[in-house]
Design a protein around this motif. Structure first.
Motif, short mmCIF file in Angstrom:
data_model
loop_
_atom_site.label_atom_id
_atom_site.label_comp_id
_atom_site.label_asym_id
_atom_site.label_seq_id
_atom_site.Cartn_x
_atom_site.Cartn_y
_atom_site.Cartn_z
N THR A 19 0.86 -1.17 0.00
CA THR A 19 0.00 0.00 0.00
C THR A 19 0.91 1.23 0.00
OG1 THR A 19 -0.11 0.15 2.42
CG2 THR A 19 -1.77 -1.22 1.34
N VAL A 20 0.31 2.40 -0.13
CA VAL A 20 1.10 3.62 -0.26
C VAL A 20 2.06 3.81 0.91
CG1 VAL A 20 0.97 6.13 -0.40
CG2 VAL A 20 -0.67 4.73 -1.67
N SER A 22 3.09 1.42 3.25
CA SER A 22 3.60 0.20 3.87
C SER A 22 4.83 -0.32 3.13
CB SER A 22 2.53 -0.89 3.91
OG SER A 22 2.14 -1.26 2.60
#
Length: 392
Positions: A19-20, A22
């Protein structure tokens, strides 16, 4: 016997962020596998950990080339040094990734070794995906873990595909791909390149043990070979803890048999294991199953009667590229090499490992003894009950 040395390569530089905000969790894989007693069960030497640079895509955008390329390049050179040092000791390296970009370090080490002994080193690529994306068949590249096979066969930007000016690390005809899905996106590109493949349906039809033998025979002209295993070759019904699970894979028992067959020869020089992500394994069940499989699969390496690593003499000029094997029937096998006694140049051999493998013994000019790679650098069927999936 052959002593196993376990080296952690916990890099995640070759993956996109889940994700953005992580970071991919496969960097935790070596620790998770060690927590389940891997080293003790293998009676392996702890070869330590090569710490990777910080994961930070920054302002990378599609079209900028491979993300983290400078960091991956530097890490690959350092990893090649570490693998070379293990082989110099006459040991069998087991590299625990990390993502599939660790293959660049292994490939660089194998190219150095091939140069040192005057022969070619092959690659057995066991993976659920071909990882063959490159600028010639894709609008852009970005994640090295999805491009590792293309990079190690010389396709892509020079700072990754030609480290130390070596390109390619493996020739197309010296690569065997096992376990990709039948409809892999780049299967026709592999075929056009002359890279031999055996997708899951053909692997299943022939059986894991026969496939291992077949793979070995495809590399008869090589002095030895390296084995890459991405655990996403397993079906997500039995092992979903990877970044890109894809249905149609094999079972744990099949992987165990395949691995055992591939390493049960002195010409197998080492193995790497990649892409397991403990973030998707909260109770450790998948880590435990992977450890069970690796321990059983590597049993031939450390068996009392195992032959130390040995490189074959350099083979003749390579034949024309072979067509990919997309059918259950194996292709006709090449004629075997003459017996070593009939070959003018003697085989390069490693002396049996004594009680102290760190001793700087005089192994002779034909041995993979201390300093060899440093000099180069500077110039049958599975039990369905275990599988959890239908293997009919």
């Amino acid at each position: 016997m052959r002593r196993i040395a376990v080296l952690d390569a916990p890099t995640n530089l070759g993956l996109r962020p889940p994700t953005v905000s992580s970071v991919p969790g496969c960097a935790k894989a070596p620790g998770a596998l060690r927590d389940h007693g891997l080293l003790a069960r293998l009676r392996a030497r702890d070869a330590g950990c090569l710490t990777p640079p910080r994961y930070d895509p920054g302002d990378w955008r599609p079209g900028d080339g491979v993300c983290h390329a400078p960091e991956i390049s530097a890490y690959s050179a350092a990893l090649a040094d570490r693998i070379g040092a293990i082989i110099d000791r006459g040991e069998f390296p087991l590299v625990l990734g990390g993502d599939c970009s660790v293959l660049l370090g292994s490939a660089l080490a194998m190219h150095r070794l091939g140069e040192a002994v005057g022969g070619r080193i092959g690659l057995v690529f066991v993976d659920g995906h071909s990882d063959f994306r490159h600028p010639g068949n894709a609008s852009y590249v970005g994640a090295a873990a999805g491009e590792d096979l293309a990079l190690v066969t010389g396709r892509g930007q020079p700072d990754l595909a030609a480290i130390e000016g070596r390109r390619p690390y493996f020739r197309d005809i010296d690569v065997v791909v096992l376990g990709i899905r039948a409809q892999d996106e780049y299967r026709l590109d592999l075929q056009a390149a002359g890279i031999t493949t055996r997708p899951v349906p053909a692997l299943r039809a022939e059986g894991a043990a026969r496939t291992a033998q077949w793979a070995h025979e495809q590399l008869v002209d090589c002095a030895g070979y390296w084995v890459h295993i991405d655990v996403d070759v397993l079906d997500p019904a039995v092992m979903p803890a990877v970044d890109a699970p894809d249905p149609g894979g094999i079972a744990f028992a099949e992987l165990e048999i395949l691995l055992a067959g591939l390493v049960d020869t002195p010409h197998c020089l080492g193995v790497e294991l990649t892409v397991f992500d403990p973030d998707y394994d909260p109770d450790g069940a998948y880590a435990a199953e992977i450890v069970n499989t690796v321990v059983a699969g590597l049993a031939p390496v450390a068996a009392p009667g195992a032959v130390p690593p040995r490189l074959l003499p350099a083979g003749p000029v390579a034949p024309a590229p072979r067509a990919a094997d997309s059918r259950p029937e194996p292709e006709p096998l090449p004629e075997p090499l003459p017996a070593p006694a009939a070959v003018p140049a003697p085989a390069v051999a490693v002396e049996p490992i004594g009680p102290d493998p760190t001793a700087d013994d005089d192994l002779g000019d034909d041995s993979l003894g201390p300093g060899l790679l440093r000099r180069a650098a500077t110039g049958d069927e599975p039990d369905p009950a275990r599988s959890g999936i239908d293997i009919a």
